[in-house]
Design a protein around this motif. Structure first.
Motif, PDB file in Angstrom:
ATOM      1  N   MET A 107      -2.619   4.206   5.918  1.00  0.00           N
ATOM      2  CA  MET A 107      -3.496   4.235   4.753  1.00  0.00           C
ATOM      3  C   MET A 107      -4.725   3.340   4.968  1.00  0.00           C
ATOM      4  SD  MET A 107      -0.555   4.186   1.842  1.00  0.00           S
ATOM      5  CE  MET A 107      -1.432   4.809   0.421  1.00  0.00           C
ATOM      6  N   ILE A 108      -4.559   2.288   5.756  1.00  0.00           N
ATOM      7  CA  ILE A 108      -5.663   1.380   6.052  1.00  0.00           C
ATOM      8  C   ILE A 108      -6.554   1.926   7.163  1.00  0.00           C
ATOM      9  CG2 ILE A 108      -6.231  -0.910   6.983  1.00  0.00           C
ATOM     10  CD1 ILE A 108      -3.585  -1.883   5.650  1.00  0.00           C
ATOM     11  N   HIS A 109      -5.947   2.457   8.238  1.00  0.00           N
ATOM     12  CA  HIS A 109      -6.689   2.783   9.454  1.00  0.00           C
ATOM     13  C   HIS A 109      -7.037   4.249   9.657  1.00  0.00           C
ATOM     14  CE1 HIS A 109      -6.491  -1.261  11.025  1.00  0.00           C
ATOM     15  NE2 HIS A 109      -5.254  -1.306  10.557  1.00  0.00           N
ATOM     16  N   ARG A 110      -6.377   5.130   8.954  1.00  0.00           N
ATOM     17  CA  ARG A 110      -6.631   6.563   9.145  1.00  0.00           C
ATOM     18  C   ARG A 110      -7.993   6.920   8.564  1.00  0.00           C
ATOM     19  NH1 ARG A 110      -5.599  11.134  12.031  1.00  0.00           N
ATOM     20  NH2 ARG A 110      -5.829  12.925  10.701  1.00  0.00           N
ATOM     21  N   PRO A 111      -8.844   7.523   9.381  1.00  0.00           N
ATOM     22  CA  PRO A 111     -10.151   7.923   8.858  1.00  0.00           C
ATOM     23  C   PRO A 111      -9.976   8.920   7.722  1.00  0.00           C
ATOM     24  CG  PRO A 111     -10.051   8.203  11.245  1.00  0.00           C
ATOM     25  CD  PRO A 111      -8.672   7.852  10.780  1.00  0.00           C
ATOM     26  N   LYS A 112     -10.792   8.763   6.705  1.00  0.00           N
ATOM     27  CA  LYS A 112     -10.754   9.684   5.564  1.00  0.00           C
ATOM     28  C   LYS A 112     -11.321  11.036   6.009  1.00  0.00           C
ATOM     29  CE  LYS A 112      -9.638   6.585   2.378  1.00  0.00           C
ATOM     30  NZ  LYS A 112      -8.332   6.137   2.596  1.00  0.00           N
ATOM     31  N   THR A 113     -10.557  12.084   5.764  1.00  0.00           N
ATOM     32  CA  THR A 113     -11.011  13.417   6.168  1.00  0.00           C
ATOM     33  C   THR A 113     -11.488  14.234   4.973  1.00  0.00           C
ATOM     34  OG1 THR A 113      -8.784  14.312   5.932  1.00  0.00           O
ATOM     35  CG2 THR A 113      -9.423  13.505   8.132  1.00  0.00           C
ATOM     36  N   ASN A 124       7.643   2.494   6.048  1.00  0.00           N
ATOM     37  CA  ASN A 124       6.648   2.111   5.052  1.00  0.00           C
ATOM     38  C   ASN A 124       5.544   1.239   5.637  1.00  0.00           C
ATOM     39  OD1 ASN A 124       7.311   3.260   2.323  1.00  0.00           O
ATOM     40  ND2 ASN A 124       9.297   2.433   2.931  1.00  0.00           N
ATOM     41  N   PHE A 125       5.869   0.422   6.625  1.00  0.00           N
ATOM     42  CA  PHE A 125       4.853  -0.364   7.320  1.00  0.00           C
ATOM     43  C   PHE A 125       3.868   0.569   8.033  1.00  0.00           C
ATOM     44  CE2 PHE A 125       3.577  -2.768  11.217  1.00  0.00           C
ATOM     45  CZ  PHE A 125       2.752  -3.695  10.586  1.00  0.00           C
ATOM     46  N   ARG A 147       0.830  -1.212   0.000  1.00  0.00           N
ATOM     47  CA  ARG A 147       0.000   0.000   0.000  1.00  0.00           C
ATOM     48  C   ARG A 147       0.860   1.256   0.000  1.00  0.00           C
ATOM     49  NH1 ARG A 147      -5.415   0.135   1.292  1.00  0.00           N
ATOM     50  NH2 ARG A 147      -6.348  -1.891   1.638  1.00  0.00           N
ATOM     51  N   ALA A 148       2.045   1.144   0.593  1.00  0.00           N
ATOM     52  CA  ALA A 148       2.975   2.276   0.643  1.00  0.00           C
ATOM     53  C   ALA A 148       3.967   2.218  -0.520  1.00  0.00           C
ATOM     54  CB  ALA A 148       3.707   2.280   1.977  1.00  0.00           C
ATOM     55  N   ASN A 149       3.654   1.425  -1.522  1.00  0.00           N
ATOM     56  CA  ASN A 149       4.520   1.263  -2.697  1.00  0.00           C
ATOM     57  C   ASN A 149       5.909   0.748  -2.333  1.00  0.00           C
ATOM     58  OD1 ASN A 149       2.575   2.099  -4.598  1.00  0.00           O
ATOM     59  ND2 ASN A 149       3.001   4.231  -4.064  1.00  0.00           N
TER      60      ASN A 149
END
Length: 159
Positions: free
Chosen positions: A149-155, A142-143, A110-112
């Motif tokens: 990217m998975i857990h951060r709420p979309k703002t 990167n981890f 996910r972090a390329n």
């Protein structure tokens, strides 16, 4: 990576307040003043910055496991390491976020950032094992980025 880097990353990832950070320490049986947490979360060049001691970082990571997964009386309490490193950070975060070793490459992707399953397995081995590998800062960064990217709420705002 430093303990403070991990604290800041986890705080951002889960959108935790200072009070919630204190509560996570308390879940592992460690009472820390909110003022201490605030100094650990400061940028390294801030005059009020203080490094977070390894043993307290161990309490935080155990508290994070309890916060995310609950505390089970059937399972032994995870040990508190006296000396922290990226391998321990990775192990504790894997447990806290209920990830299997096979999930780690997907988080990194996910972090390329591409890492083989064998490299990840080597990171989770015991230090005296012949195939043990130290987890570098680049993998750890990167981890954490992939987890965010998975857990951060979309703002709705660009990061």
């Amino acid at each position: 990576m430093t303990n403070n880097d991990i604290l800041r990353s986890v705080r951002y990832m889960l959108d935790l307040s200072d009070a919630k950070m204190v509560a996570i320490f308390a879940l592992a049986g460690c009472d820390v003043p909110q003022a201490d947490v605030q100094t650990w979360l400061k940028k390294d060049d801030d005059a009020a910055f203080r490094p977070c001691p390894d043993v307290l970082m161990g309490y935080f990571l155990n508290g994070l496991i309890f916060h995310r997964r609950g505390k089970s009386e059937d399972m032994p309490t995870p040990s508190i390491e006296r000396k922290m490193n990226n391998n321990i950070f990775m192990k504790k975060l894997r447990i806290a976020f209920d990830l299997k070793t096979s999930d780690i490459p997907d988080v990194l992707k996910r972090a390329n950032f591409t890492v083989s399953q064998a490299e990840i397995g080597a990171i989770f081995r015991k230090p005296d094992h012949k195939n043990y590998r130290e987890c570098g800062d680049q993998i750890m960064r990167n981890f954490l980025k992939g987890l965010a990217m998975i857990h951060r709420p979309k703002t709705g705002k660009p990061a």
